[in-house]
Every structure is written in structure tokens, then in C-alpha cells.
Design a protein around this motif. Sequence first.
Motif, short mmCIF file in Angstrom:
data_model
loop_
_atom_site.label_atom_id
_atom_site.label_comp_id
_atom_site.label_asym_id
_atom_site.label_seq_id
_atom_site.Cartn_x
_atom_site.Cartn_y
_atom_site.Cartn_z
N TYR A 117 0.84 -1.21 0.00
CA TYR A 117 0.00 0.00 0.00
C TYR A 117 0.87 1.26 0.00
CZ TYR A 117 -3.01 3.74 1.75
OH TYR A 117 -3.67 4.94 1.92
N ARG A 119 3.77 1.68 -1.35
CA ARG A 119 4.27 1.88 -2.71
C ARG A 119 3.15 2.34 -3.64
NH1 ARG A 119 6.85 -3.02 -1.31
NH2 ARG A 119 5.27 -4.19 -2.48
N ASP A 120 1.99 1.67 -3.55
CA ASP A 120 0.87 2.01 -4.44
C ASP A 120 0.35 3.41 -4.18
OD1 ASP A 120 1.12 -0.50 -5.49
OD2 ASP A 120 -0.58 -1.36 -4.39
N GLY A 123 2.12 5.86 -6.35
CA GLY A 123 1.71 5.70 -7.74
C GLY A 123 0.32 6.24 -8.01
N GLN A 124 -0.60 5.96 -7.10
CA GLN A 124 -1.96 6.47 -7.27
C GLN A 124 -2.01 8.00 -7.18
OE1 GLN A 124 -5.24 3.97 -5.35
NE2 GLN A 124 -3.43 3.17 -4.33
#
Length: 297
Positions: A117, A119-120, A123-124
Amino acid sequence: MSDQLTMQNPVNRYPDISPPKQDQPEPGLDVELIPRTDRGEDTYRGTGRLEGRKALISGSDSGIGAAVAIAFAREGADVALSYLPEEEDDAQHVCEIIRRAGRTALPLPGDLRDPAYCRDLVGQTLGGLGGLDALVNNAGRQIAVDRVDDLSEEQWRDTYETNIHAMFRVVKAAVDHLPAGSTIVNSTSVQAYSPSAHLIDYASTKAAINNFTKGLATQLAPRGIRVNAVAPGPIWTPLQVSDGQPKEALPHFGKNTPLGRAGQPTELAPAYVFLTSSESSYVLGETLNVNGGQPTP
């Protein structure tokens, strides 16, 4: 009440609250807090200091993080909000305020204890806001335990995962995407200097955040990325009633400060705005204490 730019007596600018004994399950919600917090919804006036900035703020559904998100939006920034799924109602309320300010609000629920989460999340944010140049690592976990004998391995681990390991992971995921001029602001605490006996796991993570901030600031300075921290004192937030303080201590919360009262989340927001804005371009590795006058090193 006047806005944050109007001269007022700090002793009585906000009410001297005596919160009743109350309990909420972790992580706690602003909407159920007695009395409710002041996050600047009706008082924070923006002056364009963060116009066009793209910010990611963790723990931004309630308390200090929500006040910072509201202030950033009113200063002209788009905001991605990181928060636990259980805090959706609070987060959507903050999103509405951001959107009413004419800025983009990007809700990104998840658990910062999960490395994927973290890392994401970056990106999000990059996809949803079209970039990232202001990171506020504010999410924190605080559970009071009177005796070290009763402090479980699980609590110790979860506190460190939320407060310092997640900060490292989000920074690591974000740093290569931050252009020169970007900022990172980490939330530490007066507990880093003066730890309460019932908060040894929480307080030790905050001391680690102070050190992490200073080292990271030195490392990233040549890249034009400034890193600083804000150290709140006793601020009235849902953290305090979701086992963050002993229940019997709640009516006296914050009354031992020189100002004689607990702080409100909106009183923290200008510190984060200052450290994120270009006004603080020569400020790096600083921990700005906002604690009602409690002595710190």
C-alpha cells in the motif's frame, strides 16, 4: 471566530476544554468526538502560498492531518488523502471541504502497515494528481499502556510499522518522483523529548522520526528537496480517545501547558504550510515545535 491571520490572545483563542471520559475503538473518528475538534473548516483563510502544489498527506481524514489538508487546499494545493478504510466518513467530509475550495481531493484508503500500500499510494497520487511535490507523513498510532510488562510484541510492532517504517517506505517510493523544490514534512511529537511513561513505544518512534528527518534532510538537500518536521504537543484529536490516553486523564488533557489548554488541529496547520511553502526555502532538518509552550531542546 476570526481567521488565523487576526491577532488574538492565545490563552483564550480556543476554548479551554475538559473532555468527558469517553472511548472509541481504534482508530477513532472526528465525527464521534466530544467536544468536536476545530480543523479550520470555518476559520482557515488561504493566501495562495501553495498555489498549484500537489500534496500527499497521510492520516488526513481527521485531527491534525485533516486540518493540514484543509489548509493546503485553501492555499491552492490539490490533495491526495491516505487513511484507514474505517475512517471513510471523516475522509469524505474533508474531501468535500477540499472540493469546495476548488481543488482536487483524491481519497486513497488503505493500511500503511502494508508495504505494498505504501508503494501504491505514491503511484496512485502521481496518476490522480498528475504529480507530487509535497509529502506530509502524518499518520500515527498511539496506545497508552501503563506497564512495560503489559506492552505486547504485537502493539510494539504495529506502532513502529505505522509511525516510522511506513514513513520510510512512502519516502522511498516518492523520492525519485519529487522535483527540485519539493518538500517533505514529518509529524513527530513533544513525546520525542519528554516521553510519558505510558507511551514508551509511541514516544520512541517520534524520537526516531526526529533523527530520520535530520538525516534525510542532509541527504536530499543537494537534490533541492527540503525535509522538516512538526512536533505537536497535546492536541485534541480522536487519537486521544481511542486508547491514546488513559480515560481518567482526558478531562485534564493539555491543562499542564503554559497556555493552560489543549491545542486544536487548526493551530498546527500554519506550521505545515510554512514548511511546505517557498517562504521556508532555507529551512532544512528543522523540527518546529507547536506545543503550547512546553520546553524542548
